[in-house]
Structure formats: structure tokens, C-alpha cells
Design a protein around this motif. Sequence first.
Motif: not given
Length: 465
Positions: A188-190, A256-259, A266-268
Motif C-alpha cells: 500500500i503506497r502513498i 509518491s507511488d514508490n513510498i 522498495f522498488d529499485y
Amino acid sequence: MPIAPQAAAYRADPKIETIRDRLSDPVAAADFPQAILRFRNRRWDGAVGLDSLSDEQWIAHFGRFEPLPGNLPQPLALRYHGHQFRHYNPDIGDGRGFLFAQLRDGEGRLLDLGTKGSGQTPYSRFGDGRLTLKGGVREILATEMLEALGVETSKTFSLIETGEALQRNDEPSPTRSSVLVRLSHGHIRIGSFQRLATLGEADTMRDLMGYTLTNLYGETPGNAPAGQLLDLVCRRTAALAASYMAAGFVHGVLNSDNINVTGESFDYGPWRFNPTWNPGFTAAYFDQQGLYAFGRQAQAIHWDVVELARSLRTVAEAEELAPALDGWPGHYERDVAAAICGRLGVAPRGEEADLALLQAMDSALQRSQVGIDRFFFDWRGGARRAASPADALYDGEDFAGFRAAIADYRGQASLDHDYWRDPEPCSMLIDEVEAIWSAIDEHDDWGPLHAKVDAIRRMGEAMRL
Ligand code: AMP
Ligand code: MG
């Protein structure tokens, strides 16, 4: 300190079922021409009870995505929006990944198995839904190094080569393909909250808050759940930003979709470790303004959290949210001092002294440009130890302030591990990343990757003593 893996039996718990209709779309994995197992996380597979799978079973689940027992019957592409480099984008979502399964770890946490490169979804836009093999290898290296350095991060659980030829602008193409499975504390992301705010879906937002508090934070939602959640997210994301600094890490794409709202990194993509303490160092070639530069990461993550607060206004008054948000800079300041003391292996001495130590370190490292890993290795325990190529620098003017500041600190880290007698610290700089990839690319030689993972885990062991 991040949670260490603890052996546990497999325990499926697909909690997302209760809210999935409004937050995701069922999808199918691509039918890949090949499935060659390249990496299986032997450190974490036992923590979720999957260590007894044979390699064939592993490939069936994590290459062909046959459901795990009692788990999601079909993968779910999660819906989300997000600010990308400060521009709001309502057209994103899981475009090359999905949520595959949910299960409990040895700590009782609810963890997700999610994918990257598993095929197209309704959110793929112009993309092929695929992950390059190099991208997968890079994600292994980033997650292993961050975990060893004490950053709360998703784990790379599996990497399977899939036998396709991909076209990319940022890699010599055609290039090899892979599918990666990540083990993470929620997905679940921002941006998941931003989407609900944009669509005005207040009821769903309340349900998602409840899901997050209950299942990811293990908290009982009170009578002001938005403030309660925002406070937790502020604490965790401040700790995340602090831990990036102590690790010398540049994530590269702090959209903000990677937080993750659990504060787990995550998401490198275009990540890099910063060779020297250079606040302007950027990782992504497309980040021309340096928005996500090393020294701007705290600001960037804070900016994303402000957007979360803005989204939560859909269900709460500003008065409920303001105190949590106001706390962020203070949390960060304390956490970054704690993270630096942690990496130096010294006992914190209180806010004022720790801040002075941090400032002395910052100016010594900026002026001298000694390697970050070298510096922390040499000063582990609060006193300079082994003969180091940087000794002349440490004796000089650049380090005078730091030498004075550290003199009052007491070491509290064990130096018993052999690692501390190595001539060189374990690092993960770009040349080595490229060399590890070249061995795979040119000779299909996976030895250097596996040797590096072993070396990183050995360092992690030494750091945790
Ligand atoms: P990222 O920069 O990896 O966080 O991705 C941002 C958005 O682009 C997400 O919605 C991804 O799912 C999507 N995306 C990235 N690469 C691809 C791809 N090759 N195919 C489809 N979607 C992609
Ligand atoms: Mg992403």
C-alpha cells in the motif's frame, strides 16, 4: 534494527480479499517461454515457511504463478496514482507486477509476495510489462546491501530468467528478461491513498486505513484513525529517510507511488550507492534537476508524506492531521543521528551532542571526499582502528572537528567478527554492479553475483553483532 528472519511454518493470510474489489483488478501472469531459476532467497524463504519447496515447485509458484495453498486464487494488479517528479499521474498502477500472495512471517507480520516483470495489466500503458534480467540482478544487489546496512527494505525473494528479448532505452538491447518476486511488508503506497482522494472514495479510504492500521501496523483503529495512521507513517518514513543517509544510498525515484505506507524501502530502479559524501549526487540519469539527490531525500520523502496528509483530508479535518505532520522533521533529526551512531557503532549521547557529531562528520566527509564505506569501516566502534589508506586524511585538518567530536563517544559495537580485519570494506558501487552484470551478460557466469551476496551477508552479520 530491522527485523531478522525467524523460521516459521507457511501461514497463508490473504487479508486483501476484504477490500480487493475496490483496490485491484484480477490479472494473469504472462506465459514465459522459459523459466530458469537464478536466485532464491535462502535467508528469507524459511521465515515464511517456503524453504521446503523443491526448485521445481519454486518455479511453478514464482515463474508460472500457480497459486500457493490457501492463498489468492488469482493475482491482483493494485490500483494507485502518484506524483512522479512532482507531477500528478492518475494513469499508473501495477503495470508490470501484481500481488501474488500474502502470508505471515516468524514475527507474525503480514507480508506480501508481489512481482515485477510478470506481464501486462490494465495499467501497463505503453509498457511491455516485463523486467530486464539486469534490472532483476540490480534489485537483488540493492536489497541485500540495504538489509545488511540496517535499512528496512523489501527482500528480493526470487529471480527467474524468462527467455525473452526486451528492448530498452537505458540498456544495450535486445536484453534478457526476468520475473522477480519481492517479499515486502505491504504494497500500500502513498499513491494508493492519493487515488482514493482524487476519486472522492471516502468509504474505501476508511476501509484502507483500517486495513493498514490493523494488518500492517498491528494497531486497533481508534476514534481518529487518519491522525493515528499519519503519525505512524511519519515515524516510519522519517526513519527510512534517515537510514538512507547512514547507508549512503540514493534510491533515485522517490515518487509518491514508490513510498510504502509501512515506511519499508522498495522498488529499485536507477539506485546507486554514493561513493563519497556528496549531497548533490543523483542516481537517475533522467533526474536532471537533482530532485532526488542524496542530500535531498529527506525533503523528497517528507513532500510525499505531505501529499498523504492532503489525501487523508477526504476523511479527516486538518486539526487531526497537523500534529502528526508537524512531528516529521523532529523524528528525522533524531533518527538520522541514531542511524549514524548506529553505523559508527557508538552509544548516542543525546540530541545536542549527536547533532554536533553529525555536523562534524558531514563537513569532514564533504571536504575530504574519503569513501563512505571506508570511513564507517575505519571508525567502527568510535576509534580509528586498522591501518587504512585514508589515515593521512584522518590526521589532517579536514577531520579535526570530527576527531574532537567522536572523542567523547563510547564504542558499543562488537568488533569480534573477522570482517573487521578485512583490508577493504564491503561496498556496492556502480563499477562493481556493472562488473557483476558483465560476467552474467558476457559469460553467463553467476559466480560473482552469488559471491557478492555471500560477502554482503557476512558484512551484515558483522554489523549486527
Ligand atoms: P516505476 O518507475 O518502476 O515505479 O514505475 C512507474 C509506473 O510505470 C508503474 O505504474 C509501473 O507499473 C509502470 N511501468 C514501469 N515499467 C513498465 C513496463 N515495462 N511495462 C509496463 N508498465 C511499466
Ligand atoms: Mg514503482
